[in-house]
Every structure is written in C-alpha cells, then in structure tokens.
Design an enzyme around this catalytic site. Structure first.
Site, PDB file in Angstrom:
ATOM      1  N   HIS A  37       0.870  -1.174   0.000  1.00  0.00           N
ATOM      2  CA  HIS A  37       0.000   0.000   0.000  1.00  0.00           C
ATOM      3  C   HIS A  37       0.908   1.225   0.000  1.00  0.00           C
ATOM      4  O   HIS A  37       1.264   1.749   1.051  1.00  0.00           O
ATOM      5  CB  HIS A  37      -0.901  -0.004   1.235  1.00  0.00           C
ATOM      6  N   HIS A  59      -7.336  -7.069   7.370  1.00  0.00           N
ATOM      7  CA  HIS A  59      -7.147  -6.125   8.467  1.00  0.00           C
ATOM      8  C   HIS A  59      -7.254  -6.852   9.803  1.00  0.00           C
ATOM      9  O   HIS A  59      -8.275  -7.436  10.132  1.00  0.00           O
ATOM     10  CB  HIS A  59      -8.138  -4.960   8.426  1.00  0.00           C
ATOM     11  N   GLU A 115      -2.545  -1.798  -3.362  1.00  0.00           N
ATOM     12  CA  GLU A 115      -3.750  -1.155  -2.864  1.00  0.00           C
ATOM     13  C   GLU A 115      -3.489   0.310  -2.556  1.00  0.00           C
ATOM     14  O   GLU A 115      -2.371   0.714  -2.251  1.00  0.00           O
ATOM     15  CB  GLU A 115      -4.276  -1.880  -1.617  1.00  0.00           C
TER      16      GLU A 115
END
Length: 268
Positions: free
Chosen positions: A65, A221, A97
């Site tokens: 990310h 997550h 992402e």
C-alpha cells in the site's frame, strides 16, 4: 436490484475472480517490513528479501500500500517487487492497494499487478479503517475500474463488513470483480469471543450477498493465526486474505518462513 447467477458460480475460478471453495490464498502485506526499514537510512530489513522468503514458504502473493508520504512502502519498492515475482515466482500475484488518485493509478498501471485494491483512504489516515460508500461513489469508481480492467488488472474494492444489498449492487455495477471485506472490527475482538462470533456472522452475511452478485470476496485487516480459522469457516468461498501487521509481529517470534506456514495452515 438483485442479479441472479448460477448456483455454482462461487464454486470455481471464473472470469469474475471468484476462487470457489478452495482454501483462501495468503497475500503477505509488506508495509510493516518497509516501516521498520524506514526507521534508518539503511537497506534492511529488505522488503524484497522478506517477500522472497514469504513466497518460498507458501504465500500466494505480496501486497503493498504505497501511500503518498511513502512512510511505508516506497514508490521505488514497487518495481523491485514486480521484478522479484516475475523473475523467481511465476504464478504468484502482486496486489497494489491505495486511494485511486492519478499518481496511484499511474504507479499501479506501470507495474502491472495482477490485482489492484482501491481503498477510500485519506492520505493522513494511519491505516485503512472503512470501506467505500459504493452508492455515493459509483460514478467516480466506474471509469477508474474500467481503466484498470482495460489493462488486464483484476480490481477489488474495499468494503465495510456490513455492506448491504444496495451497496453491493452498486459495487457490482462499477465493474469490479471482487470486494475486500474490512475485518478490523472482527480483529479487535481478540478478547471477546461472543463479539467475535457476531462480527464473523456479519462478515459472512455480506460475503454471501457479494457472491450472489458475482463478486469474489477477499478480506483483510487485523487477521491473525488465531482468528483466521473461524473466518474461513464463516466464509467458505473466501478467495484471498491480505495480512501484514500480525504476520510481521509473529515473524519476530517464528521467523518469516515459519510464520507464513502457520498462517497458510490456519486458512485450511
């Protein structure tokens, strides 16, 4: 409007990116490794080196990310990870992402990931903490999804754990092939089994709605070795999990290779 698909649409790999009832694949998020490296102006721990160990140990892919301030993965890491997978780990996947501003989209397209996961992050957020409002953002997301898919990239959209039918209809209508369920609330229940069961049930309901609409389902997550088995049982058609923080923490104890093997086993 509910779209009806063949009953077995979620039971096999298909053009919509749905992985069926096989064990979910593990994508190792390298952001925490990069964060540790960035504390010093030194090349260790090596992001690509740790990524290689993870893939050798059985991970199916790597996730990054790259945020605008480069506090985790740096933009220069992205082509190096692409080259690692291309040169040594054919068949593994690269997932990038981030929030779909022009800089992110250009970086992603230039490095040809197998999957891009679009998240509604503000640049100041310490980590992703909510999914898209697909209804409100449909017009913005639709051309971005099309742009990525035109390059042969699978697109996944970050979704709230309790996204309803109307939201998932809108997600499907963007043209995305998958959603990634935000599992933060589930992960925060590590000391409350009853609440964890309630959160897993919520995720299972949303995953079922997504599958009924032809969307593959990823999750990520605060997932751990301890909470993965219950999640995989609740969502038997789960395609992929992306895990960074807990996996990196466990690697301090078990080593990266040993930790990846533990997470892969937990998914089974």
């Amino acid at each position: 409007m509910l779209r009806h698909f063949a009953p077995n649409a979620a039971r096999r790999e298909s053009s919509n990116g749905n992985a069926g009832f096989m064990a979910a694949k593990l994508s190792v998020n390298l952001n925490a490794i990069a964060l540790l490296r960035n504390r010093r102006d030194l090349p260790w721990p090596s992001v690509t080196g740790m990524g290689a160990i993870a893939l050798e140990a059985g991970a199916a892919g790597l996730t990054v990310h790259p945020r605008p301030d480069q506090r985790h993965v740096r933009f220069s890491d992205v082509p190096a990870i692409r080259a690692l997978i291309d040169d040594r780990f054919a068949g593994c996947e690269f997932n990038i992402e981030g929030y779909p501003d022009e800089n992110f989209l250009a970086l992603a397209i230039a490095n040809e990931p197998e999957q891009v996961t679009l998240v509604p992050d503000d640049p100041s957020q310490p980590t992703s903490d909510h999914g898209w409002d697909f209804v409100a953002n449909a017009e913005m997301l639709r051309p971005l999804v099309s742009r990525l898919r035109d390059k042969g990239i699978r697109v996944s959209l970050f979704a709230d754990p309790d996204a309803d039918a109307r939201q998932l209809d809108a997600a499907f209508d963007t043209g995305a092939q998958r959603i990634e369920l935000y599992t933060g609330p589930y992960g925060s229940c590590f000391d409350d089994p009853a609440r964890a069961r309630a959160e897993a049930s919520k995720l299972a309901k949303t995953a079922k709605l997504a599958t009924e609409r032809g969307l593959g389902v990823n999750a990520g997550h605060d997932l751990t070795v301890e909470n993965l088995p219950a999640l995989a049982k609740a969502i038997p058609h789960l395609a992929e999990v992306s895990i960074g923080h807990a996996l990196t923490a466990d690697a301090l104890i078990h080593g990266m290779a040993g930790t990846v093997k533990r997470f892969v086993a937990a998914l089974r």
